[in-house]
Design a protein around this motif. Structure first.
Motif, mmCIF file in Angstrom:
data_model
loop_
_atom_site.group_PDB
_atom_site.id
_atom_site.type_symbol
_atom_site.label_atom_id
_atom_site.label_comp_id
_atom_site.label_asym_id
_atom_site.label_seq_id
_atom_site.Cartn_x
_atom_site.Cartn_y
_atom_site.Cartn_z
ATOM 1 N N PRO A 63 0.809 -1.216 0.000
ATOM 2 C CA PRO A 63 0.000 0.000 0.000
ATOM 3 C C PRO A 63 0.844 1.270 0.000
ATOM 4 O O PRO A 63 2.038 1.241 0.297
ATOM 5 C CB PRO A 63 -0.792 -0.110 1.304
ATOM 6 C CG PRO A 63 0.152 -0.835 2.221
ATOM 7 C CD PRO A 63 0.881 -1.828 1.355
ATOM 8 N N LEU A 64 0.169 2.380 -0.320
ATOM 9 C CA LEU A 64 0.766 3.698 -0.269
ATOM 10 C C LEU A 64 0.078 4.522 0.812
ATOM 11 O O LEU A 64 -1.048 4.228 1.212
ATOM 12 C CB LEU A 64 0.600 4.423 -1.611
ATOM 13 C CG LEU A 64 1.143 3.752 -2.862
ATOM 14 C CD1 LEU A 64 0.862 4.631 -4.076
ATOM 15 C CD2 LEU A 64 2.628 3.449 -2.743
ATOM 16 N N ASP A 65 0.766 5.575 1.242
ATOM 17 C CA ASP A 65 0.151 6.541 2.151
ATOM 18 C C ASP A 65 -0.606 7.588 1.358
ATOM 19 O O ASP A 65 -0.118 8.094 0.336
ATOM 20 C CB ASP A 65 1.218 7.273 2.970
ATOM 21 C CG ASP A 65 1.758 6.437 4.111
ATOM 22 O OD1 ASP A 65 1.114 5.431 4.469
ATOM 23 O OD2 ASP A 65 2.834 6.782 4.638
ATOM 24 N N ALA A 66 -1.799 7.920 1.817
ATOM 25 C CA ALA A 66 -2.522 9.084 1.311
ATOM 26 C C ALA A 66 -1.875 10.338 1.906
ATOM 27 O O ALA A 66 -0.852 10.271 2.595
ATOM 28 C CB ALA A 66 -3.992 9.006 1.699
ATOM 29 N N ALA A 67 -2.462 11.473 1.616
ATOM 30 C CA ALA A 67 -2.005 12.720 2.238
ATOM 31 C C ALA A 67 -2.623 12.841 3.627
ATOM 32 O O ALA A 67 -3.567 12.142 3.988
ATOM 33 C CB ALA A 67 -2.411 13.913 1.380
ATOM 34 N N LEU A 68 -2.050 13.737 4.417
ATOM 35 C CA LEU A 68 -2.677 14.139 5.678
ATOM 36 C C LEU A 68 -3.205 15.559 5.507
ATOM 37 O O LEU A 68 -2.422 16.450 5.150
ATOM 38 C CB LEU A 68 -1.669 14.111 6.822
ATOM 39 C CG LEU A 68 -2.238 14.518 8.179
ATOM 40 C CD1 LEU A 68 -2.939 13.342 8.830
ATOM 41 C CD2 LEU A 68 -1.173 15.072 9.104
ATOM 42 N N PRO A 69 -4.502 15.784 5.724
ATOM 43 C CA PRO A 69 -5.565 14.850 6.061
ATOM 44 C C PRO A 69 -5.876 13.900 4.888
ATOM 45 O O PRO A 69 -5.599 14.220 3.739
ATOM 46 C CB PRO A 69 -6.769 15.770 6.341
ATOM 47 C CG PRO A 69 -6.203 17.132 6.508
ATOM 48 C CD PRO A 69 -4.989 17.183 5.669
ATOM 49 N N SER A 70 -6.478 12.773 5.221
ATOM 50 C CA SER A 70 -6.808 11.781 4.199
ATOM 51 C C SER A 70 -8.133 12.174 3.539
ATOM 52 O O SER A 70 -9.171 11.546 3.738
ATOM 53 C CB SER A 70 -6.892 10.387 4.825
ATOM 54 O OG SER A 70 -7.856 10.357 5.867
#
Length: 407
Positions: free
Chosen positions: A97-104
């Motif tokens: 998986p990848l990380d989304a941005a913060l906030p998601s």
């Protein structure tokens, strides 16, 4: 990092690694016109696409065409949980998986995807954010403030702009988004091709990828997110939308050949919040005492204080939120988040004050509303996102192998 009560928070987005920030640049690194052009800017393969494809026994490029499919609201956890409804995903090459941005949330993640830069650089730091120059809350999704110029608000060049003059870049999406401010802010620099239905979008994409003109494509799929918000991501309606997505990807793969790379990713995941856990926090005076403006989203509320230097008032507010919601929420300090890299290594001047002084991030079953400025109909939303739980933060990265002959 821990919140203000000592509760551990998952680590910051991996903006320099396994993050949606690196999807377009990594795809460009294995795109033939870029690899062959002396004019092309450097696009590092930070996701290791080439190596991962070779290890999987797949063609590793360079590819004549690249199609990045962005599925709004499709978290990695949802893909894994419902793989029985998605045979095309089961046959895909899993690079996530990848990380989304913060906030998601969509506005933040699309800007990170489009530019390859973290939210501290794009300034797209939430669904609703504060414009500190005017001291008003602005919406970055569908209700963009006409007084805010999207290019000035988000000035970082997109990957598509960096490809200008080197290749054809195309967005295939719903017609309503062609001239939207979010498109101008996060995804500018492409030829826009509008198509209303999912079937029409797949057909338009396949037609463009079947030509002999090298094409770098962004294909947006928003129906899954819409279904999740309205009915929940555990509903039959959501599963039907997932099956439609899977079938659409199968049709697309059947109409292109090995000269085309199809990548599928998302902007955030989703969790269902029962009606009883959707709370109007403005009904509790102690939770808004000393708060000048509220922003963010129901799973990640941003509180802008009347006097950020009043430490006693800030401590009272932190204590009130902790008493009210306990282990259902992280109570976070903006400056500590910034220092720990949650908005990237550096925050562009002017962006810091767009972010709330205190951030309330849901970590349990909870959605928080300020009904003083939000219509009560918002409480009907079932599927939610925005916080930094695994279900919301992790998104897939899959390669869909072409099954057609191509050209």
């Amino acid at each position: 990092m821990t919140d203000l009560q000592g509760t551990p928070l998952p680590g910051p987005p991996r903006y320099d690694g396994a993050s949606i920030a690196n999807v377009l640049s990594s795809a460009a690194s294995v795109f033939r016109p870029v690899a062959e052009s002396e004019r092309a800017p450097e696009f590092p393969d930070q996701l290791g696409l080439g190596d991962a494809l070779r290890e999987a026994g797949r063609p590793a490029g360079p590819f004549r065409n690249v199609c990045v499919v962005l599925v709004d609201g499709l978290g990695e956890e949802l893909v894994n949980r419902h793989r029985g409804h998605a045979p095309t995903f089961r046959r895909s090459v899993n690079l996530g998986p990848l990380d989304a941005a913060l906030p998601s949330t969509t506005a933040a993640s699309l800007a990170v995807l489009g530019t390859g830069q973290p939210t501290g650089q794009t300034g797209m730091v939430g669904y609703d954010v504060v414009d500190p120059e005017r001291d008003v809350v602005v919406n970055q999704l569908s209700g963009w403030d006409p007084a805010v110029d999207p290019v000035a608000w988000q000035p970082v060049p997109t990957v598509f702009e960096r490809l200008a003059g080197i290749t054809r870049s195309v967005t295939v999406s719903m017609p309503t988004y062609e001239h939207s401010a979010l498109t101008d802010a996060a995804l500018r620099g492409t030829e826009f091709v509008g198509a209303g239905s999912t079937t029409a979008r797949v057909s338009k994409a396949a037609e463009l990828l079947a030509t002999r003109t090298p094409t770098f494509m962004y294909l947006y799929w928003g129906e899954l997110d819409q279904s999740g918000h309205q009915h929940g991501c555990t509903s039959e309606r959501w599963l039907e939308a997932l099956e439609e997505l899977d079938l659409g990807l199968k049709r697309l793969a059947a109409r292109v050949g090995p000269e085309t790379l199809i990548l599928v990713t998302a902007d955030h995941g989703m969790v269902d919040i029962p009606e009883a856990d959707r709370v109007d926090y403005s009904a509790y005076p102690e939770l808004v005492d000393g708060v000048k403006l509220t922003a963010g989203e129901p799973r990640m509320v941003q509180l802008h204080l009347q006097d950020p230097a009043d430490h006693e008032a800030k401590e009272r507010l932190v204590a009130a939120w902790t008493r009210q919601f306990g282990d259902r929420a992280w109570v976070l300090d903006r400056d500590e988040l910034m220092e720990s890299g949650y908005f990237g290594a550096e925050v562009r001047p002017g962006v810091r004050k767009r972010i709330g002084d205190l951030i309330i991030a849901a970590r349990g079953s909870l959605a928080l509303y300020d009904l003083r400025r939000t219509r009560s109909t918002a409480l009907s939303m079932v599927g939610q996102h925005g916080s930094w739980t695994d279900e919301e933060r992790y998104v897939p990265l899959r390669v869909i192998p072409p099954t057609g002959q191509g050209r």
